[in-house]
Design a protein around this motif. Structure first.
Motif, PDB file in Angstrom:
ATOM      1  N   PRO A 144       0.824  -1.219   0.000  1.00  0.00           N
ATOM      2  CA  PRO A 144       0.000   0.000   0.000  1.00  0.00           C
ATOM      3  C   PRO A 144       0.850   1.257   0.000  1.00  0.00           C
ATOM      4  CG  PRO A 144       0.075  -0.956   2.192  1.00  0.00           C
ATOM      5  CD  PRO A 144       0.756  -1.935   1.291  1.00  0.00           C
ATOM      6  N   ASP A 145       0.314   2.309  -0.583  1.00  0.00           N
ATOM      7  CA  ASP A 145       0.947   3.623  -0.492  1.00  0.00           C
ATOM      8  C   ASP A 145       0.440   4.251   0.798  1.00  0.00           C
ATOM      9  OD1 ASP A 145       1.895   6.177  -0.715  1.00  0.00           O
ATOM     10  OD2 ASP A 145       1.423   6.392  -2.835  1.00  0.00           O
ATOM     11  N   SER A 146       1.078   3.887   1.903  1.00  0.00           N
ATOM     12  CA  SER A 146       0.544   4.257   3.210  1.00  0.00           C
ATOM     13  C   SER A 146       0.611   5.756   3.478  1.00  0.00           C
ATOM     14  CB  SER A 146       1.278   3.482   4.301  1.00  0.00           C
ATOM     15  OG  SER A 146       0.973   2.101   4.206  1.00  0.00           O
ATOM     16  N   ILE A 147       1.581   6.435   2.888  1.00  0.00           N
ATOM     17  CA  ILE A 147       1.627   7.893   3.037  1.00  0.00           C
ATOM     18  C   ILE A 147       0.408   8.516   2.351  1.00  0.00           C
ATOM     19  CG2 ILE A 147       2.875   9.992   2.409  1.00  0.00           C
ATOM     20  CD1 ILE A 147       5.474   8.466   2.785  1.00  0.00           C
ATOM     21  N   ALA A 148       0.130   8.079   1.129  1.00  0.00           N
ATOM     22  CA  ALA A 148      -1.027   8.599   0.399  1.00  0.00           C
ATOM     23  C   ALA A 148      -2.328   8.262   1.124  1.00  0.00           C
ATOM     24  CB  ALA A 148      -1.053   8.039  -1.022  1.00  0.00           C
ATOM     25  N   ASP A 149      -2.406   7.069   1.713  1.00  0.00           N
ATOM     26  CA  ASP A 149      -3.623   6.670   2.431  1.00  0.00           C
ATOM     27  C   ASP A 149      -3.840   7.547   3.664  1.00  0.00           C
ATOM     28  OD1 ASP A 149      -3.897   4.725   0.526  1.00  0.00           O
ATOM     29  OD2 ASP A 149      -3.291   3.064   1.817  1.00  0.00           O
ATOM     30  N   GLY A 150      -2.766   7.776   4.428  1.00  0.00           N
ATOM     31  CA  GLY A 150      -2.882   8.656   5.588  1.00  0.00           C
ATOM     32  C   GLY A 150      -3.244  10.074   5.188  1.00  0.00           C
ATOM     33  N   LEU A 151      -2.660  10.531   4.070  1.00  0.00           N
ATOM     34  CA  LEU A 151      -2.948  11.871   3.569  1.00  0.00           C
ATOM     35  C   LEU A 151      -4.414  11.996   3.172  1.00  0.00           C
ATOM     36  CD1 LEU A 151      -1.638  14.625   2.698  1.00  0.00           C
ATOM     37  CD2 LEU A 151      -1.393  13.619   0.418  1.00  0.00           C
ATOM     38  N   LEU A 177       4.741   1.118  15.496  1.00  0.00           N
ATOM     39  CA  LEU A 177       5.823   1.957  14.991  1.00  0.00           C
ATOM     40  C   LEU A 177       7.082   1.153  14.651  1.00  0.00           C
ATOM     41  CD1 LEU A 177       5.293   5.167  17.107  1.00  0.00           C
ATOM     42  CD2 LEU A 177       4.494   4.627  14.795  1.00  0.00           C
ATOM     43  N   ASN A 178       6.971  -0.187  14.647  1.00  0.00           N
ATOM     44  CA  ASN A 178       8.013  -1.013  14.031  1.00  0.00           C
ATOM     45  C   ASN A 178       7.517  -1.555  12.691  1.00  0.00           C
ATOM     46  OD1 ASN A 178       6.138  -2.882  14.905  1.00  0.00           O
ATOM     47  ND2 ASN A 178       7.652  -4.363  15.636  1.00  0.00           N
ATOM     48  N   ASP A 179       6.422  -0.981  12.218  1.00  0.00           N
ATOM     49  CA  ASP A 179       5.782  -1.366  10.961  1.00  0.00           C
ATOM     50  C   ASP A 179       5.774  -0.133  10.056  1.00  0.00           C
ATOM     51  OD1 ASP A 179       3.968  -1.856   8.897  1.00  0.00           O
ATOM     52  OD2 ASP A 179       2.569  -2.962  10.160  1.00  0.00           O
ATOM     53  N   GLN A 180       6.389  -0.244   8.880  1.00  0.00           N
ATOM     54  CA  GLN A 180       6.488   0.915   8.005  1.00  0.00           C
ATOM     55  C   GLN A 180       5.123   1.460   7.618  1.00  0.00           C
ATOM     56  OE1 GLN A 180       9.582   2.109   7.516  1.00  0.00           O
ATOM     57  NE2 GLN A 180       8.688   3.944   6.606  1.00  0.00           N
ATOM     58  N   ASN A 181       4.119   0.588   7.534  1.00  0.00           N
ATOM     59  CA  ASN A 181       2.774   1.077   7.227  1.00  0.00           C
ATOM     60  C   ASN A 181       2.258   2.002   8.328  1.00  0.00           C
ATOM     61  OD1 ASN A 181       2.478  -0.270   4.755  1.00  0.00           O
ATOM     62  ND2 ASN A 181       1.798  -2.141   5.757  1.00  0.00           N
ATOM     63  N   GLY A 182       2.509   1.624   9.579  1.00  0.00           N
ATOM     64  CA  GLY A 182       2.092   2.482  10.684  1.00  0.00           C
ATOM     65  C   GLY A 182       2.811   3.821  10.672  1.00  0.00           C
ATOM     66  N   ILE A 183       4.107   3.780  10.403  1.00  0.00           N
ATOM     67  CA  ILE A 183       4.912   5.004  10.339  1.00  0.00           C
ATOM     68  C   ILE A 183       4.422   5.911   9.217  1.00  0.00           C
ATOM     69  CG2 ILE A 183       7.224   5.894   9.857  1.00  0.00           C
ATOM     70  CD1 ILE A 183       8.271   3.229  11.109  1.00  0.00           C
ATOM     71  N   ASP A 184       4.201   5.327   8.040  1.00  0.00           N
ATOM     72  CA  ASP A 184       3.842   6.134   6.873  1.00  0.00           C
ATOM     73  C   ASP A 184       2.408   6.652   6.921  1.00  0.00           C
ATOM     74  OD1 ASP A 184       6.369   5.884   5.854  1.00  0.00           O
ATOM     75  OD2 ASP A 184       5.877   4.322   4.397  1.00  0.00           O
ATOM     76  N   GLY A 188       1.586  10.663   6.507  1.00  0.00           N
ATOM     77  CA  GLY A 188       0.641  11.266   5.570  1.00  0.00           C
ATOM     78  C   GLY A 188      -0.463  12.023   6.278  1.00  0.00           C
ATOM     79  N   PHE A 189      -0.969  11.446   7.369  1.00  0.00           N
ATOM     80  CA  PHE A 189      -2.038  12.095   8.139  1.00  0.00           C
ATOM     81  C   PHE A 189      -1.590  13.447   8.674  1.00  0.00           C
ATOM     82  CE2 PHE A 189      -4.008  12.789  12.331  1.00  0.00           C
ATOM     83  CZ  PHE A 189      -5.327  12.904  11.945  1.00  0.00           C
ATOM     84  N   ASN A 190      -0.409  13.484   9.266  1.00  0.00           N
ATOM     85  CA  ASN A 190       0.093  14.736   9.837  1.00  0.00           C
ATOM     86  C   ASN A 190       0.441  15.761   8.763  1.00  0.00           C
ATOM     87  OD1 ASN A 190       0.602  14.668  13.011  1.00  0.00           O
ATOM     88  ND2 ASN A 190       0.759  12.589  12.196  1.00  0.00           N
TER      89      ASN A 190
END
Length: 335
Positions: A144-151, A177-184, A188-190
């Motif tokens: 997943p594009d987790s940054i785009a999803d959070g955004l 926060l040891n999961d890149q999806n959680g980090i990204d 994106g959200f912030n």
């Protein structure tokens, strides 16, 4: 920097395993490990999976279907959240001489020893669903594009909150926060909330655990009763938020005065039902079918010696309370 691959909602993307390109390395379900051995002359993909919770199982099923369609057998091992167990399982796949390994890691660092062994054995490695940005062993990542999803979730929330005055307190329930999806997803959200300078974001860790999400939500509302929005890094935690709001007499549905804006990411049945009901304003739905199929396609390309993209990321689709029911057929959690 990941190479972003723009994808329409239904486009199918999946990570491949192979040694010809160099790239990044790379709740609660479980299954017994496969004891099936590779037969002589059989084309075989090894699947090394962290845990088989609902969304992970959906990706794996899509990947298995794509492997079968292309004449590949699958040897599947599941670590049940144990990184050391996953190390041993990957070494077993190496000894069985699989043609490629598709891995979703328990964490970002612990399994690197086994991945190095696979690389040295000339076995292509595709990380799927969870990126391993520090690894030197994987050939490619599909997920997943987790940054785009959070955004996307953040932008929708900003739009709902922008006309409110004074300090706007927002609770962010963080993923692991040891999961890149959680980090990204958090990144994106912030990023989206930079457009709302009067917002104050309170971050609470959950490690993807719904009980921790419930406790964190209770604590946050007790400390600040004027929270106006809650962002869930996974929509499976929205029922926990609903429980807290109900217990505190603060549950108002979308459109009602005093409604607390709630959004999440995933596409689970819980997220869908909460959004249809109006507890949640909307969710970002991941394209799990595309992720699984693309991962296998990339693995097969790598086995065939083709050069592929280092990263293939697939953005999800945001559905609001107004349009999610009409798009039920696109929500993986209710299929």
């Amino acid at each position: 920097m990941k190479k972003l691959l723009s994808v329409l909602v239904s486009v199918v993307l999946v990570a491949s395993l192979a040694a010809c390109t160099s790239g990044k390395t790379a709740s609660t379900g479980s299954t017994s490990n496969s004891t099936e051995q590779k037969s002589e002359g059989t084309k075989t993909l090894g699947f090394s999976i962290d845990q088989l919770f609902e969304s992970r199982a959906a990706v794996v099923e899509a990947a298995k279907g794509e492997a079968e369609k292309n004449g590949y057998k699958v040897i599947e091992v599941v670590a049940d959240g144990d990184a050391q167990n996953q190390n041993s399982q990957i070494e077993s796949l190496i000894s069985q001489k699989v043609d490629a390994i598709l891995v979703c890691a328990v964490d970002q660092n612990t399994i690197e020893t086994a991945l190095v062994k696979a690389k040295n054995a000339g076995i292509p490695i595709v990380a799927f669903d969870r990126d391993l940005p520090e690894s030197k062993s994987i050939n490619t990542f599909v997920g997943p594009d987790s940054i785009a999803d959070g955004l996307a979730a953040g932008e929708y929330m900003v739009e709902q909150l922008k006309d409110q005055t004074g300090e706007i307190v927002v609770l962010e329930l963080l993923g692991a926060l040891n999961d890149q999806n959680g980090i990204d997803r958090s990144k994106g959200f912030n990023e989206a909330f930079k457009a709302l300078p009067n917002a104050k974001i309170i971050q609470m860790p959950t490690d993807w655990d719904s009980q921790k999400a419930l406790d964190a939500t209770q604590n946050a509302f007790q400390a600040n009763g004027d929270i106006r929005a809650v962002y869930c890094a996974t929509d499976t935690q929205i029922p926990s938020v609903e429980t807290v709001l109900t217990d505190m007499g603060k549950l108002k549905l979308v459109g009602e005065d005093g409604h607390v804006v709630v959004c999440g990411i995933n596409g689970s049945k819980d997220g869908y039902e909460a959004t249809v009901k109006g507890v949640s304003d909307g969710i970002v739905v991941m394209d799990l079918k595309t992720t699984g199929e693309t991962a296998v396609q990339n693995a097969i390309d790598l086995i065939g010696g083709k050069t592929i993209d280092t990263d293939t990321v697939i953005p999800g689709q945001f559905y609001s309370n107004k349009d999610i029911e009409a798009n039920k057929d696109k929500i993986w959690g209710v299929q």
